[in-house]
Design a protein around this motif. Sequence first.
Motif, PDB file in Angstrom:
ATOM      1  N   SER A 103       0.845  -1.196   0.000  1.00 18.37           N
ATOM      2  CA  SER A 103       0.000   0.000   0.000  1.00 18.37           C
ATOM      3  C   SER A 103       0.883   1.249   0.000  1.00 18.37           C
ATOM      4  N   ASP A 104       0.460   2.249  -0.758  1.00 12.09           N
ATOM      5  CA  ASP A 104       1.188   3.518  -0.847  1.00 12.09           C
ATOM      6  C   ASP A 104       0.356   4.578  -0.139  1.00 12.09           C
ATOM      7  N   CYS A 105       0.676   4.854   1.121  1.00 18.97           N
ATOM      8  CA  CYS A 105      -0.148   5.726   1.963  1.00 18.97           C
ATOM      9  C   CYS A 105       0.680   6.881   2.521  1.00 18.97           C
ATOM     10  N   GLU A 106       0.005   8.006   2.747  1.00 21.91           N
ATOM     11  CA  GLU A 106       0.624   9.150   3.391  1.00 21.91           C
ATOM     12  C   GLU A 106      -0.467   9.973   4.065  1.00 21.91           C
ATOM     13  N   ARG A 107      -0.069  10.760   5.046  1.00 23.55           N
ATOM     14  CA  ARG A 107      -1.059  11.585   5.729  1.00 23.55           C
ATOM     15  C   ARG A 107      -1.437  12.753   4.836  1.00 23.55           C
ATOM     16  N   ALA A 108      -2.749  12.873   4.612  1.00 21.19           N
ATOM     17  CA  ALA A 108      -3.254  13.947   3.761  1.00 21.19           C
ATOM     18  C   ALA A 108      -3.808  15.101   4.567  1.00 21.19           C
ATOM     19  N   ILE A 109      -4.513  14.783   5.648  1.00 26.92           N
ATOM     20  CA  ILE A 109      -5.098  15.816   6.501  1.00 26.92           C
ATOM     21  C   ILE A 109      -4.944  15.416   7.959  1.00 26.92           C
ATOM     22  N   ASP A 110      -5.060  16.384   8.818  1.00 30.82           N
ATOM     23  CA  ASP A 110      -4.951  16.140  10.247  1.00 30.82           C
ATOM     24  C   ASP A 110      -6.059  15.192  10.714  1.00 30.82           C
ATOM     25  N   GLU A 111      -5.741  14.384  11.704  1.00 29.04           N
ATOM     26  CA  GLU A 111      -6.696  13.406  12.202  1.00 29.04           C
ATOM     27  C   GLU A 111      -7.961  14.080  12.735  1.00 29.04           C
ATOM     28  N   ASP A 112      -7.813  15.221  13.378  1.00 26.93           N
ATOM     29  CA  ASP A 112      -8.986  15.923  13.897  1.00 26.93           C
ATOM     30  C   ASP A 112      -9.847  16.474  12.764  1.00 26.93           C
ATOM     31  N   VAL A 113      -9.224  16.914  11.682  1.00 21.25           N
ATOM     32  CA  VAL A 113      -9.997  17.391  10.530  1.00 21.25           C
ATOM     33  C   VAL A 113     -10.835  16.259   9.955  1.00 21.25           C
ATOM     34  N   ALA A 114     -10.208  15.079   9.794  1.00 20.04           N
ATOM     35  CA  ALA A 114     -10.948  13.921   9.285  1.00 20.04           C
ATOM     36  C   ALA A 114     -12.097  13.555  10.224  1.00 20.04           C
ATOM     37  N   ALA A 115     -11.840  13.608  11.536  1.00 16.81           N
ATOM     38  CA  ALA A 115     -12.885  13.282  12.511  1.00 16.81           C
ATOM     39  C   ALA A 115     -14.017  14.296  12.446  1.00 16.81           C
ATOM     40  N   GLY A 116     -13.659  15.560  12.223  1.00 16.47           N
ATOM     41  CA  GLY A 116     -14.666  16.597  12.107  1.00 16.47           C
ATOM     42  C   GLY A 116     -15.567  16.397  10.904  1.00 16.47           C
ATOM     43  N   VAL A 117     -14.969  16.071   9.769  1.00 14.97           N
ATOM     44  CA  VAL A 117     -15.762  15.796   8.565  1.00 14.97           C
ATOM     45  C   VAL A 117     -16.665  14.588   8.803  1.00 14.97           C
ATOM     46  N   SER A 118     -16.122  13.551   9.408  1.00 12.01           N
ATOM     47  CA  SER A 118     -16.920  12.354   9.673  1.00 12.01           C
ATOM     48  C   SER A 118     -18.107  12.676  10.581  1.00 12.01           C
ATOM     49  N   TYR A 119     -17.874  13.519  11.582  1.00 13.52           N
ATOM     50  CA  TYR A 119     -18.984  13.903  12.457  1.00 13.52           C
ATOM     51  C   TYR A 119     -20.077  14.600  11.641  1.00 13.52           C
ATOM     52  N   LEU A 120     -19.692  15.539  10.813  1.00 17.95           N
ATOM     53  CA  LEU A 120     -20.675  16.294  10.041  1.00 17.95           C
ATOM     54  C   LEU A 120     -21.434  15.400   9.062  1.00 17.95           C
ATOM     55  N   LEU A 121     -20.736  14.481   8.415  1.00 17.71           N
ATOM     56  CA  LEU A 121     -21.400  13.612   7.439  1.00 17.71           C
ATOM     57  C   LEU A 121     -22.272  12.556   8.107  1.00 17.71           C
ATOM     58  N   GLN A 122     -22.060  12.306   9.382  1.00 13.68           N
ATOM     59  CA  GLN A 122     -22.983  11.416  10.100  1.00 13.68           C
ATOM     60  C   GLN A 122     -24.345  12.071  10.302  1.00 13.68           C
ATOM     61  N   GLN A 123     -24.370  13.399  10.312  1.00 13.18           N
ATOM     62  CA  GLN A 123     -25.624  14.103  10.585  1.00 13.18           C
ATOM     63  C   GLN A 123     -26.638  13.935   9.460  1.00 13.18           C
ATOM     64  N   THR A 124     -26.182  13.553   8.273  1.00 14.20           N
ATOM     65  CA  THR A 124     -27.126  13.405   7.163  1.00 14.20           C
ATOM     66  C   THR A 124     -28.105  12.263   7.409  1.00 14.20           C
ATOM     67  N   PHE A 125     -27.740  11.313   8.294  1.00 14.56           N
ATOM     68  CA  PHE A 125     -28.646  10.213   8.628  1.00 14.56           C
ATOM     69  C   PHE A 125     -29.643  10.621   9.727  1.00 14.56           C
ATOM     70  N   ARG A 126     -29.486  11.802  10.277  1.00 16.78           N
ATOM     71  CA  ARG A 126     -30.316  12.243  11.396  1.00 16.78           C
ATOM     72  C   ARG A 126     -31.226  13.376  10.934  1.00 16.78           C
ATOM     73  N   GLY A 127     -32.138  13.012  10.045  1.00 18.65           N
ATOM     74  CA  GLY A 127     -33.069  13.994   9.517  1.00 18.65           C
ATOM     75  C   GLY A 127     -32.529  14.747   8.321  1.00 18.65           C
ATOM     76  N   GLY A 128     -31.391  14.306   7.775  1.00 16.50           N
ATOM     77  CA  GLY A 128     -30.793  14.967   6.625  1.00 16.50           C
ATOM     78  C   GLY A 128     -31.080  14.242   5.321  1.00 16.50           C
ATOM     79  N   THR A 129     -30.216  14.456   4.338  1.00 18.97           N
ATOM     80  CA  THR A 129     -30.468  13.953   2.988  1.00 18.97           C
ATOM     81  C   THR A 129     -30.341  12.440   2.869  1.00 18.97           C
ATOM     82  N   THR A 130     -29.701  11.772   3.821  1.00 18.67           N
ATOM     83  CA  THR A 130     -29.611  10.303   3.780  1.00 18.67           C
ATOM     84  C   THR A 130     -30.495   9.656   4.841  1.00 18.67           C
TER      85      THR A 130
END
Length: 798
Positions: free
Chosen positions: A556-583
Amino acid sequence: MLQKIGQLLGVGIVAGVLCAALALPAVGGLGITARNVATGFLNMPSELETPPPPQRSEILDRDGEVIAEIYDQNRELVKLDDMSPVMQDAIIAIEDARFYEHGGIDISGTFRAALRTLSGSTQGGSSLTQQYVKNVLVESATTQAEQEEARETTISRKVRELRYAITLEQRMSKDEILEGYLNIAYFGDGAYGVESAARHYFGIGADELNLEQSAALAGAVRYPYLYNLRLNPDDATERRDIVLDRMVDVGAASAEEAEEAKGTELELDVSNPSNGCMPSDQPFFCDYVVQEIEKNDQFGEDETERARWLRTAGLQIHTTLDADMQSAAQDAVDKWVPRTNESRKVAAEVLIEPGTGEIRGMVQSRNYGPDESRLGETSINFATDFDRGGSTGFQAGSTFKAFTLAAALDQGLGFGTSFSSSNSTTVTGQRNCDGAPLAPWPVSNAGDTKGSGSNNMVSGTKGSVNTYFAMLQRRVGLCNVIEMSERLGVHRADGTSFDNERTQGNNSFTLGSEEVSPMTVANAYATFASGGMYCEPQAITKIEDRQSGRTIEMDSDCERAIDEDVAAGVSYLLQQTFRGGTTNGLGIGRPAAAKTGTTDGSASAWLAGYTPNLASAVFVGDPRGPQNYPLRNVTIGDRHYGEVFGATIPGPIWQETMRAAVSELDEEDFPAAPSQFGSTSEPSRDDDEDSARPANNEAGVPDVIGLSQDSAVSMLEEAGFRVSVSGTRVRSSEAGDTVAAVNPDPGTQLAEGATVNVFLSDGSGSDRTTSVPDSGVWQPLNGTPAETGMYTPGRREE
């Protein structure tokens, strides 16, 4: 001892052969006369390379099951011990009864063959060693001229084979030569080598061949077409009986055994291994693997060399494909978008493991084939990029909003970053990555999405509010959003850049107006799932080259692209789509994050989402051109749709795929929302909030950054604002005496007659970020600046 005798006799034999040609002024193409035959023979090249003959390659899934076989010749090499002894006896009896006695040359046979060659025939006379030499020369030929030379009907070819045969017997044992011959010989009907022949004609391995089967195969070698067991069974049976008689003559079989064998009919069980990707149950993934090898210079100097290596080296190509996940995805796309639907719409999906980039599934609702005019058939892999056999891509809609969120969080903006998000607005002030200003962008919300009042990252993401994301992109900076997407591996499927000469930067980037592949989107979302580790998509884990004996590990060819907290923040926001959102309603029974996407006019529809251990993206559209054949008033299978959105068809495909695909994976939770991004609450709604917004200057404060003082003042006054030019120069990368900053920011909506403060640059160029003094004269409406962005006029995105 026998070999040494044969070698000593070699020159004499050749002399005898050439004596038969005394009537000719020269012998074949060599030009050697009878007077210098011995010298000429000894001076000929004698060392023959004997590489393994071409054999078929196999593509295997991650459990070692064969996905596809690819070859120029259907051949599988086996050891002599894995060949039936009676098969060995049969081939020796009919082709070279004195094989274990001579030193590579059958004296009487060679003399007889020379005379026949002079009369225009090459029948008989060659020892097994000579036949092996001829086959090696044919198989190792890399050009048409070399192949013709190896097959030519001349004395010179015979003499050349004799010279090689003598030397070969010094280097190889008899058993090694016999093994090589039985692996390289052609048995007709596309079967090369005795193992493939046994499986092709009788459905068994070479070690299982009985007397009559062995005799039939041995008989076919002399004239593979005439004695083809499938096409010419009568001639093949007659030839088999001749072999049986010969085996009796040399003591390899008893008369009784031979007669019993003659009394049996040829009982064939003909089968062929599938060749290529078309017969495979995973044809598009197979094609992707082939493309990965043929386009990678690690495997050869050019594509022709790499293709030959793939089809002749007997490779075992170990891949990342998970059969169960692949099956789940294929079932889902076929259910919702049947392969032969009259609307000609297609669904494609890619599944990727976060943290490794390994492709677990790649499907589309099409049959694999070259006839694009046939309903439901294509050779284009819509799941991947153009340079890997795919299309030039499709607009991905609001799945791109995740990249804007990542760019915003990466800059330190919090979840509470708010804008007054009306249902439509015109955004000014954006610049491309060269710093050039972009045209105003009228943008509106899609469908029943309403942007009444203020939205922050949580509510804006949940409702997929276009005007909010337009403003967020404006705040973050278009080029910064583009750069973030590139850090996540996103790129145009046609290979051009996002900020190219055609687009000069795309105002509507955040709303997914760029053409990309499902592979790209799935892998970018996998980067969020992995905590910010980007991995190149990987289809191959290991290649075993059975011809050379080497093994190539593909890590595998992997490298850090974004900070771990940034990724966690995006994941938190995209989870909200299942809570009355578009998904909403598309959950899979475990923590998941996702984003829908529907392009302008429902030209195409997407859903991309992930769990912590699996990501996937689904595209649905029309490969003839989504804008010309949109997902409106369309019947797909037995369902009619007035308009298709990301949650309409891609959503159920994603849901059904993921429910099955993750069933064998451990259930994992996402990280908690990082505290550094502040409150996760949505803004309160005030029905009268819009009344506080100014009626005029809907485009907000014009972007005058980089303009001269006079030009900036003129533009601001024309927009209805009063202007105050500060006497204090600020550090900025803008040219000296041009506008470095304005307060409030460009795009901010103010009442007509409000004052805009202008600050000029000192021309230091030392800081990319301009520091603006706090004038204390401006207060944002509704507590936050209402910033804007840009987009193609009239575009509506979910």
